[in-house]
Design a protein around this motif. Sequence first.
Motif, PDB file in Angstrom:
ATOM      1  N   ILE A   1       8.888  -5.862   1.554  1.00 47.77           N
ATOM      2  CA  ILE A   1       7.903  -4.876   1.995  1.00 47.77           C
ATOM      3  C   ILE A   1       8.353  -3.447   1.671  1.00 47.77           C
ATOM      4  O   ILE A   1       7.574  -2.624   1.193  1.00 47.77           O
ATOM      5  N   CYS A   2       9.638  -3.144   1.934  1.00 49.26           N
ATOM      6  CA  CYS A   2      10.114  -1.780   1.671  1.00 49.26           C
ATOM      7  C   CYS A   2      10.590  -1.623   0.226  1.00 49.26           C
ATOM      8  O   CYS A   2      10.784  -0.498  -0.246  1.00 49.26           O
ATOM      9  N   GLY A   3      10.794  -2.741  -0.494  1.00 46.46           N
ATOM     10  CA  GLY A   3      11.228  -2.678  -1.885  1.00 46.46           C
ATOM     11  C   GLY A   3      12.665  -2.251  -2.049  1.00 46.46           C
ATOM     12  O   GLY A   3      13.073  -1.839  -3.142  1.00 46.46           O
ATOM     13  N   ASP A   4      13.460  -2.352  -0.979  1.00 42.57           N
ATOM     14  CA  ASP A   4      14.837  -1.852  -1.030  1.00 42.57           C
ATOM     15  C   ASP A   4      15.740  -2.704  -0.142  1.00 42.57           C
ATOM     16  O   ASP A   4      16.047  -2.331   0.985  1.00 42.57           O
TER      17      ASP A   4
ATOM     18  N   MET B   1       3.924   1.363   4.817  1.00 40.52           N
ATOM     19  CA  MET B   1       4.404   0.031   4.448  1.00 40.52           C
ATOM     20  C   MET B   1       3.416  -1.055   4.856  1.00 40.52           C
ATOM     21  O   MET B   1       3.230  -2.050   4.135  1.00 40.52           O
ATOM     22  N   ALA B   2       2.755  -0.882   6.001  1.00 44.90           N
ATOM     23  CA  ALA B   2       1.749  -1.855   6.427  1.00 44.90           C
ATOM     24  C   ALA B   2       0.586  -1.874   5.436  1.00 44.90           C
ATOM     25  O   ALA B   2       0.103  -2.950   5.046  1.00 44.90           O
ATOM     26  N   ASP B   3       0.157  -0.693   5.002  1.00 44.15           N
ATOM     27  CA  ASP B   3      -0.915  -0.611   4.007  1.00 44.15           C
ATOM     28  C   ASP B   3      -0.492  -1.279   2.706  1.00 44.15           C
ATOM     29  O   ASP B   3      -1.258  -2.031   2.093  1.00 44.15           O
ATOM     30  N   GLY B   4       0.738  -1.012   2.287  1.00 47.15           N
ATOM     31  CA  GLY B   4       1.231  -1.587   1.046  1.00 47.15           C
ATOM     32  C   GLY B   4       1.361  -3.097   1.104  1.00 47.15           C
ATOM     33  O   GLY B   4       1.219  -3.784   0.083  1.00 47.15           O
ATOM     34  N   ALA B   5       1.609  -3.634   2.295  1.00 43.01           N
ATOM     35  CA  ALA B   5       1.749  -5.082   2.466  1.00 43.01           C
ATOM     36  C   ALA B   5       0.411  -5.758   2.758  1.00 43.01           C
ATOM     37  O   ALA B   5       0.364  -6.973   2.956  1.00 43.01           O
ATOM     38  N   GLY B   6      -0.661  -4.967   2.788  1.00 45.86           N
ATOM     39  CA  GLY B   6      -1.976  -5.528   3.060  1.00 45.86           C
ATOM     40  C   GLY B   6      -2.138  -6.008   4.490  1.00 45.86           C
ATOM     41  O   GLY B   6      -2.870  -6.968   4.753  1.00 45.86           O
ATOM     42  N   MET B   7      -1.468  -5.329   5.424  1.00 45.02           N
ATOM     43  CA  MET B   7      -1.498  -5.714   6.840  1.00 45.02           C
ATOM     44  C   MET B   7      -2.284  -4.692   7.657  1.00 45.02           C
ATOM     45  O   MET B   7      -2.368  -3.521   7.281  1.00 45.02           O
TER      46      MET B   7
ATOM     47  N   VAL C   1      14.493  -1.042   8.347  1.00 43.88           N
ATOM     48  CA  VAL C   1      14.431  -1.703   9.658  1.00 43.88           C
ATOM     49  C   VAL C   1      12.990  -2.004  10.048  1.00 43.88           C
ATOM     50  O   VAL C   1      12.657  -3.116  10.487  1.00 43.88           O
ATOM     51  N   MET C   2      12.108  -1.021   9.888  1.00 44.31           N
ATOM     52  CA  MET C   2      10.731  -1.230  10.294  1.00 44.31           C
ATOM     53  C   MET C   2      10.012  -2.203   9.361  1.00 44.31           C
ATOM     54  O   MET C   2       9.074  -2.894   9.784  1.00 44.31           O
ATOM     55  N   ALA C   3      10.452  -2.281   8.116  1.00 41.70           N
ATOM     56  CA  ALA C   3       9.897  -3.286   7.212  1.00 41.70           C
ATOM     57  C   ALA C   3      10.250  -4.687   7.710  1.00 41.70           C
ATOM     58  O   ALA C   3       9.448  -5.620   7.628  1.00 41.70           O
ATOM     59  N   HIS C   4      11.466  -4.834   8.240  1.00 38.67           N
ATOM     60  CA  HIS C   4      11.888  -6.098   8.845  1.00 38.67           C
ATOM     61  C   HIS C   4      10.960  -6.464  10.003  1.00 38.67           C
ATOM     62  O   HIS C   4      10.530  -7.621  10.128  1.00 38.67           O
ATOM     63  N   GLU C   5      10.632  -5.487  10.833  1.00 38.14           N
ATOM     64  CA  GLU C   5       9.752  -5.752  11.973  1.00 38.14           C
ATOM     65  C   GLU C   5       8.340  -6.080  11.506  1.00 38.14           C
ATOM     66  O   GLU C   5       7.660  -6.949  12.083  1.00 38.14           O
ATOM     67  N   LEU C   6       7.873  -5.413  10.470  1.00 39.76           N
ATOM     68  CA  LEU C   6       6.551  -5.727   9.917  1.00 39.76           C
ATOM     69  C   LEU C   6       6.523  -7.139   9.348  1.00 39.76           C
ATOM     70  O   LEU C   6       5.500  -7.831   9.425  1.00 39.76           O
ATOM     71  N   ALA C   7       7.652  -7.572   8.795  1.00 37.66           N
ATOM     72  CA  ALA C   7       7.738  -8.943   8.280  1.00 37.66           C
ATOM     73  C   ALA C   7       7.590  -9.950   9.414  1.00 37.66           C
ATOM     74  O   ALA C   7       6.953 -10.998   9.247  1.00 37.66           O
TER      75      ALA C   7
END
Length: 312
Positions: free
Chosen positions: A215-218, A81-87, A132-138
Motif C-alpha cells: 500500500i505504501c510502496g516502501d 493511501m486509502a484512496d490509492g488502495a481503492g479503499m 505503519v498506517m499502511a500496515h493498519e490499512l492492510a
Amino acid sequence: MRNHLRTFTLLAALTALFMGIGFMIGGASGMLIALVLAGGMNLFSYWNSDKIVLKMHGAQQVDETHPEALIRNYVRDVFDMADGAGMPRPKVYVMATDQPNAFATGRNPENAAVAATQGLLRMLDRREVRGVMAHELAHVKNRDTLTMTVTATVAGAISALANFALFFGGNDRERPGGIIGTIALMILAPMAASLVQMAISRAREYEADRGGAEICGDPEALADALQKIEHYARGTVNLPAERNPATGQMFIINPLSGRGADNLFSTHPATPNRVKALMEMAGKVAAPVQRAARAVGTAVPITRRSKGGPWG
C-alpha cells in the motif's frame, strides 16, 4: 497466500477442537448453550468494537483541519493511501499516549477506524508513519477484525464449553477419562484454543506487513518503523493497554510490558522476523527497477525514499 492458508487451517483446527470437545463431553445442550453465549457476546463486540476500543484508549478523532501540521499530514497520508488502495477512507484518531503504537478497528472497510499514538507521530518520521498506517490499512482491507472476531467466538465457545463440562454430558463414567479427563479438559481445552488464537493473530500480522508494504510502496519504511517502535516501546508504559490487555493483539507492536520473543504465547511475531521478511520483500521489489535504472546509467534507490525531514 501462505498466511491466508495458515489462517484458514488454524480456524479449521479451532472448529475441530470445538467439535471434539462436544463429542467428548457428549452434551449437545451444553455445547449449544456455550456457543450461543460466546456468539452473542462476540457479536455485540463485533458491531460495537470500534466505539468500545477507541473509548478504552481515549482516542480522539482528527481531520485535515487540525491546527497541528503533524496531525494534518498524518490524516492526509492515511486518506492518500486509502484512496490509492481503492479503499473507503477510515476515520482517523490520535491517542494521548507516549508509547509509539497504532491499531485499526471496525467491523468492515466501510466502518473502519485507524488510530496512532502521539508518541508514534513524534518519534517516527513521515515516511515511517506512512509505513505503519499502511500496515493498519492492510488490516482493514484484509478484514482482519472479522477474522479475529470469528476466532474469538470459537475460542470463547471452547472455553465456555470446557467450563460446562462438569454439568453437561451425563454420568462421569460415560465420559472418556471420567472426572480426571473432565478436569484435564477444562484446563487444556481453553489453553489450546488460546494458542491457536495467538497463532492466527501472528499470521495476520505478517500478512498486514506484506499488504502494508504494498500500500505504501516502501517495505523498508515499515521495517525501519518497526525497529524504532520496538526500541522506544520497551521503555514506555501504555497505561490504557495495561488496563485492557485483551486489546493488545490489535496494536502493530505488543503494547504490554514484559513481552517475550516470537513464541507460542505471543500475539505478535518477533520484530526481527518481521523486519527480515520486509527487507526480503524490499529486495524483490527493488531489483527489477534497479536493473532498469542501471540500463540507462541512473541510480534509483527505489526503497529508500527521502526521510522527509520534520513534519510540516
